[in-house]
Design a protein around this motif. Structure first.
Motif, mmCIF file in Angstrom:
data_model
loop_
_atom_site.group_PDB
_atom_site.id
_atom_site.type_symbol
_atom_site.label_atom_id
_atom_site.label_comp_id
_atom_site.label_asym_id
_atom_site.label_seq_id
_atom_site.Cartn_x
_atom_site.Cartn_y
_atom_site.Cartn_z
ATOM 1 N N LYS A 1 6.819 2.190 -4.222
ATOM 2 C CA LYS A 1 7.142 2.557 -5.602
ATOM 3 C C LYS A 1 5.951 2.290 -6.526
ATOM 4 C CE LYS A 1 10.544 1.819 -9.234
ATOM 5 N NZ LYS A 1 11.775 1.139 -9.619
ATOM 6 N N SER A 2 5.313 1.148 -6.368
ATOM 7 C CA SER A 2 4.159 0.810 -7.203
ATOM 8 C C SER A 2 3.010 1.784 -6.978
ATOM 9 C CB SER A 2 3.680 -0.618 -6.915
ATOM 10 O OG SER A 2 4.642 -1.547 -7.329
ATOM 11 N N LEU A 3 2.721 2.090 -5.713
ATOM 12 C CA LEU A 3 1.630 3.010 -5.402
ATOM 13 C C LEU A 3 1.892 4.403 -5.953
ATOM 14 C CD1 LEU A 3 0.793 1.950 -1.736
ATOM 15 C CD2 LEU A 3 -0.715 1.719 -3.733
ATOM 16 N N SER B 1 -5.014 7.904 -7.710
ATOM 17 C CA SER B 1 -5.821 7.828 -6.497
ATOM 18 C C SER B 1 -7.044 6.938 -6.736
ATOM 19 C CB SER B 1 -6.276 9.239 -6.104
ATOM 20 O OG SER B 1 -7.066 9.193 -4.948
ATOM 21 N N GLY B 2 -7.305 6.049 -5.791
ATOM 22 C CA GLY B 2 -8.457 5.148 -5.882
ATOM 23 C C GLY B 2 -8.151 3.806 -6.520
ATOM 24 N N GLN B 3 -7.028 3.682 -7.194
ATOM 25 C CA GLN B 3 -6.671 2.402 -7.791
ATOM 26 C C GLN B 3 -6.249 1.423 -6.700
ATOM 27 O OE1 GLN B 3 -3.796 3.535 -10.945
ATOM 28 N NE2 GLN B 3 -5.296 2.627 -12.353
ATOM 29 N N PHE C 1 -2.413 -9.094 -0.185
ATOM 30 C CA PHE C 1 -2.883 -7.818 0.348
ATOM 31 C C PHE C 1 -3.495 -7.015 -0.788
ATOM 32 C CE2 PHE C 1 0.903 -9.144 2.604
ATOM 33 C CZ PHE C 1 0.487 -9.113 3.927
ATOM 34 N N TYR C 2 -4.533 -6.275 -0.449
ATOM 35 C CA TYR C 2 -5.138 -5.333 -1.399
ATOM 36 C C TYR C 2 -5.096 -3.964 -0.735
ATOM 37 C CZ TYR C 2 -6.883 -9.356 -3.991
ATOM 38 O OH TYR C 2 -6.963 -10.514 -4.707
ATOM 39 N N ILE C 3 -4.452 -3.013 -1.411
ATOM 40 C CA ILE C 3 -4.300 -1.670 -0.875
ATOM 41 C C ILE C 3 -4.848 -0.673 -1.900
ATOM 42 C CG2 ILE C 3 -2.662 0.117 -0.160
ATOM 43 C CD1 ILE C 3 -0.813 -2.104 0.808
ATOM 44 N N ARG C 4 -5.745 0.201 -1.431
ATOM 45 C CA ARG C 4 -6.279 1.264 -2.289
ATOM 46 C C ARG C 4 -5.428 2.515 -2.082
ATOM 47 N NH1 ARG C 4 -11.240 1.213 -4.140
ATOM 48 N NH2 ARG C 4 -12.060 0.227 -2.267
ATOM 49 N N ARG C 5 -4.950 3.070 -3.203
ATOM 50 C CA ARG C 5 -4.121 4.270 -3.121
ATOM 51 C C ARG C 5 -4.977 5.474 -2.718
ATOM 52 N NH1 ARG C 5 -1.805 8.692 -4.737
ATOM 53 N NH2 ARG C 5 0.328 8.895 -5.418
ATOM 54 N N ARG C 6 -4.410 6.271 -1.825
ATOM 55 C CA ARG C 6 -5.132 7.468 -1.355
ATOM 56 C C ARG C 6 -5.199 8.521 -2.425
ATOM 57 N NH1 ARG C 6 -1.100 11.251 -0.139
ATOM 58 N NH2 ARG C 6 0.861 10.277 0.336
#
Length: 76
Positions: A24-26, A31-33, A71-76
C-alpha cells in the motif's frame, strides 16, 4: 544510513500485514523513491526478499538489530 522518502512502522505486526502495508505504501510513492520499513516479525527478511523479486521493486538493504528489522526498498 540509507536516505529514504517514506517510513513505514510495521513493528508488532505479523505476516501478512507487513507485506500488505508495504504494498500500500509503495503504491502511493513515485518510481525511484525509497521506503524504509521497521518490522519485528522474524519472517519478514524472507518475505521482503520474495516480495521484491516478484514485484520488481529493489531491496536495497536488510538488517537486524536486537530483534528489530530495517528494510529499504526502492519503488520500481
Amino acid at each position: 544510513m540509507t536516505m529514504f522518502d517514506v517510513e513505514l512502522d510495521a513493528r508488532r505486526l505479523v505476516c501478512p500485514l507487513p507485506i500488505l502495508r508495504t504494498k500500500k505504501s509503495l503504491s502511493a510513492m513515485s518510481s525511484g523513491q525509497v521506503l524504509r520499513i521497521l518490522a519485528t516479525d522474524k519472517e519478514t527478511p524472507k518475505d521482503f526478499e520474495v516480495f521484491c523479486r516478484q514485484t520488481g521493486n529493489e531491496l536495497l538493504s536488510s538488517e537486524e538489530k536486537d530483534g528489530e528489522y530495517t528494510f529499504y526498498i526502492r519503488r520500481r
